[in-house]
Write a protein that holds these residues in place. Sequence first.
Motif, PDB file in Angstrom:
ATOM      1  N   TYR A 274       0.826  -1.205   0.000  1.00  0.00           N
ATOM      2  CA  TYR A 274       0.000   0.000   0.000  1.00  0.00           C
ATOM      3  C   TYR A 274       0.865   1.261   0.000  1.00  0.00           C
ATOM      4  CZ  TYR A 274      -3.915   3.075   0.580  1.00  0.00           C
ATOM      5  OH  TYR A 274      -4.833   4.062   0.361  1.00  0.00           O
ATOM      6  N   LEU A 275       1.838   1.313   0.889  1.00  0.00           N
ATOM      7  CA  LEU A 275       2.702   2.492   0.973  1.00  0.00           C
ATOM      8  C   LEU A 275       3.569   2.667  -0.279  1.00  0.00           C
ATOM      9  CD1 LEU A 275       3.748   2.267   4.718  1.00  0.00           C
ATOM     10  CD2 LEU A 275       2.123   3.878   3.671  1.00  0.00           C
ATOM     11  N   ALA A 276       3.884   1.564  -0.953  1.00  0.00           N
ATOM     12  CA  ALA A 276       4.720   1.620  -2.154  1.00  0.00           C
ATOM     13  C   ALA A 276       3.987   2.221  -3.352  1.00  0.00           C
ATOM     14  CB  ALA A 276       5.238   0.224  -2.495  1.00  0.00           C
ATOM     15  N   TYR A 277       2.680   2.413  -3.235  1.00  0.00           N
ATOM     16  CA  TYR A 277       1.978   3.144  -4.290  1.00  0.00           C
ATOM     17  C   TYR A 277       2.498   4.577  -4.400  1.00  0.00           C
ATOM     18  CZ  TYR A 277      -1.642  -0.350  -5.289  1.00  0.00           C
ATOM     19  OH  TYR A 277      -2.312  -1.470  -5.671  1.00  0.00           O
ATOM     20  N   ILE A 278       3.002   5.129  -3.317  1.00  0.00           N
ATOM     21  CA  ILE A 278       3.502   6.511  -3.336  1.00  0.00           C
ATOM     22  C   ILE A 278       4.688   6.634  -4.293  1.00  0.00           C
ATOM     23  CG2 ILE A 278       4.500   8.388  -1.958  1.00  0.00           C
ATOM     24  CD1 ILE A 278       2.788   7.223   0.417  1.00  0.00           C
ATOM     25  N   PRO A 279       5.786   5.889  -4.115  1.00  0.00           N
ATOM     26  CA  PRO A 279       6.876   6.028  -5.091  1.00  0.00           C
ATOM     27  C   PRO A 279       6.500   5.509  -6.482  1.00  0.00           C
ATOM     28  CG  PRO A 279       7.393   4.303  -3.504  1.00  0.00           C
ATOM     29  CD  PRO A 279       6.159   5.000  -3.004  1.00  0.00           C
ATOM     30  N   ALA A 280       5.538   4.601  -6.554  1.00  0.00           N
ATOM     31  CA  ALA A 280       5.134   4.077  -7.862  1.00  0.00           C
ATOM     32  C   ALA A 280       4.369   5.111  -8.687  1.00  0.00           C
ATOM     33  CB  ALA A 280       4.289   2.822  -7.680  1.00  0.00           C
ATOM     34  N   THR A 281       3.708   6.054  -8.019  1.00  0.00           N
ATOM     35  CA  THR A 281       2.922   7.041  -8.748  1.00  0.00           C
ATOM     36  C   THR A 281       3.644   8.375  -8.940  1.00  0.00           C
ATOM     37  OG1 THR A 281       1.842   7.737  -6.703  1.00  0.00           O
ATOM     38  CG2 THR A 281       0.690   6.108  -8.033  1.00  0.00           C
ATOM     39  N   LEU A 282       4.598   8.694  -8.096  1.00  0.00           N
ATOM     40  CA  LEU A 282       5.232  10.016  -8.157  1.00  0.00           C
ATOM     41  C   LEU A 282       5.904  10.315  -9.500  1.00  0.00           C
ATOM     42  CD1 LEU A 282       6.605  10.567  -4.555  1.00  0.00           C
ATOM     43  CD2 LEU A 282       4.636  11.631  -5.656  1.00  0.00           C
ATOM     44  N   PRO A 283       6.720   9.426 -10.044  1.00  0.00           N
ATOM     45  CA  PRO A 283       7.339   9.784 -11.330  1.00  0.00           C
ATOM     46  C   PRO A 283       6.408   9.466 -12.513  1.00  0.00           C
ATOM     47  CG  PRO A 283       8.307   7.759 -10.520  1.00  0.00           C
ATOM     48  CD  PRO A 283       7.296   8.219  -9.488  1.00  0.00           C
ATOM     49  N   LEU A 284       5.352  10.284 -12.683  1.00  0.00           N
ATOM     50  CA  LEU A 284       4.411  10.143 -13.809  1.00  0.00           C
ATOM     51  C   LEU A 284       3.762   8.758 -13.883  1.00  0.00           C
ATOM     52  CD1 LEU A 284       6.563  12.007 -16.485  1.00  0.00           C
ATOM     53  CD2 LEU A 284       4.688  12.941 -15.123  1.00  0.00           C
TER      54      LEU A 284
ATOM     55  N   GLN B   9       4.474  -7.172 -12.676  1.00  0.00           N
ATOM     56  CA  GLN B   9       4.591  -6.534 -11.361  1.00  0.00           C
ATOM     57  C   GLN B   9       4.829  -5.044 -11.510  1.00  0.00           C
ATOM     58  OE1 GLN B   9       7.854  -9.165  -9.965  1.00  0.00           O
ATOM     59  NE2 GLN B   9       6.686  -9.220  -8.049  1.00  0.00           N
ATOM     60  N   GLY B  10       4.065  -4.257 -10.772  1.00  0.00           N
ATOM     61  CA  GLY B  10       4.372  -2.841 -10.633  1.00  0.00           C
ATOM     62  C   GLY B  10       5.424  -2.683  -9.551  1.00  0.00           C
ATOM     63  N   TRP B  11       5.905  -1.469  -9.381  1.00  0.00           N
ATOM     64  CA  TRP B  11       6.918  -1.241  -8.353  1.00  0.00           C
ATOM     65  C   TRP B  11       6.387  -1.596  -6.977  1.00  0.00           C
ATOM     66  CZ3 TRP B  11       9.117   4.236  -9.868  1.00  0.00           C
ATOM     67  CH2 TRP B  11       9.767   4.135 -11.103  1.00  0.00           C
ATOM     68  N   HIS B  12       5.113  -1.342  -6.742  1.00  0.00           N
ATOM     69  CA  HIS B  12       4.514  -1.670  -5.446  1.00  0.00           C
ATOM     70  C   HIS B  12       4.527  -3.180  -5.213  1.00  0.00           C
ATOM     71  CE1 HIS B  12       1.357  -1.629  -8.457  1.00  0.00           C
ATOM     72  NE2 HIS B  12       0.610  -2.372  -7.673  1.00  0.00           N
ATOM     73  N   ASP B  13       4.336  -3.967  -6.271  1.00  0.00           N
ATOM     74  CA  ASP B  13       4.422  -5.425  -6.156  1.00  0.00           C
ATOM     75  C   ASP B  13       5.858  -5.869  -5.904  1.00  0.00           C
ATOM     76  OD1 ASP B  13       1.669  -6.245  -6.701  1.00  0.00           O
ATOM     77  OD2 ASP B  13       2.021  -5.529  -8.736  1.00  0.00           O
ATOM     78  N   LYS B  14       6.785  -5.285  -6.627  1.00  0.00           N
ATOM     79  CA  LYS B  14       8.195  -5.665  -6.466  1.00  0.00           C
ATOM     80  C   LYS B  14       8.686  -5.350  -5.053  1.00  0.00           C
ATOM     81  CE  LYS B  14       9.553  -5.462 -11.276  1.00  0.00           C
ATOM     82  NZ  LYS B  14       9.876  -6.873 -11.387  1.00  0.00           N
ATOM     83  N   LEU B  15       8.342  -4.146  -4.555  1.00  0.00           N
ATOM     84  CA  LEU B  15       8.777  -3.758  -3.212  1.00  0.00           C
ATOM     85  C   LEU B  15       8.156  -4.637  -2.126  1.00  0.00           C
ATOM     86  CD1 LEU B  15       8.729   0.110  -3.648  1.00  0.00           C
ATOM     87  CD2 LEU B  15      10.740  -1.320  -3.257  1.00  0.00           C
ATOM     88  N   ALA B  16       6.921  -5.081  -2.347  1.00  0.00           N
ATOM     89  CA  ALA B  16       6.237  -5.899  -1.344  1.00  0.00           C
ATOM     90  C   ALA B  16       6.451  -7.394  -1.560  1.00  0.00           C
ATOM     91  CB  ALA B  16       4.741  -5.596  -1.366  1.00  0.00           C
ATOM     92  N   GLY B  17       6.984  -7.787  -2.700  1.00  0.00           N
ATOM     93  CA  GLY B  17       7.159  -9.214  -2.983  1.00  0.00           C
ATOM     94  C   GLY B  17       5.831  -9.900  -3.273  1.00  0.00           C
ATOM     95  N   THR B  18       4.975  -9.247  -4.085  1.00  0.00           N
ATOM     96  CA  THR B  18       3.670  -9.813  -4.406  1.00  0.00           C
ATOM     97  C   THR B  18       3.487  -9.935  -5.911  1.00  0.00           C
ATOM     98  OG1 THR B  18       2.627  -7.615  -4.371  1.00  0.00           O
ATOM     99  CG2 THR B  18       2.548  -8.903  -2.325  1.00  0.00           C
TER     100      THR B  18
END
Length: 155
Positions: A105-115, A129-138
Motif C-alpha cells: 500500500y505504501l509503495a503506491y507513493i513512489p510508484a505514482t510520483l514519477p508520472l 509486477q508494478g513497483w509496489h508489487d516488487k517492493l512488497a514481494g507480491t
Amino acid sequence: MAAITENYQYVGFWERFAATMLDVLLILLITLPLTFWLYGDKLVNDHSLIHGPADLVINYLLPPVLVLLFWRYRSATPGKMLIKAAIIDANSGGRPSMRQWLIRYLAYIPATLPLCLGLLWVAFDPRKQGWHDKLAGTLVIKQNKSRTNNSLQES
C-alpha cells in the motif's frame, strides 16, 4: 529470493487498470456522500485539502483501511475480485503477510510520483509486477478454483 515454480497467469495492465477504476468508484460512492453530508457547500467554497476531522477520517483514513481489510481477508479488492484476480506472495504463492500488505500500500507513493511509471511498469514486466508489487514481494494472478481452495484460503 527463490522463485516459485508453479506457473501462474499474471494479470496485465489493462485488467488491473479496470479493476482499480472500479475500486476508486466504489470508494467515492462511500466517501463523497458522507463528506457532502457533513461539509456541504464548504467543499465547493473552501479549497483546503482537509475540511475538518471527519474529512480526515472519511477521505484519508477510511480508504486505506478498506483496501487493507479486503487484501487481508479476500486477497483482492472488489475490482480484482470481479476480474477473478488475487494477490499472492511472489516467493511462496501463498497469502502475503500483513507486513507485505502495508509495504504494498505504501509503495503506491513512489510508484505514482514519477508520472505513474511504477504503475505503468506492469505493462512491460514479465511477471506483470508494478513497483509496489516488487517492493512488497507480491504478484497479481488469475484465480482458479484449486488455488482458491488451497493456499489463498489459509490464514
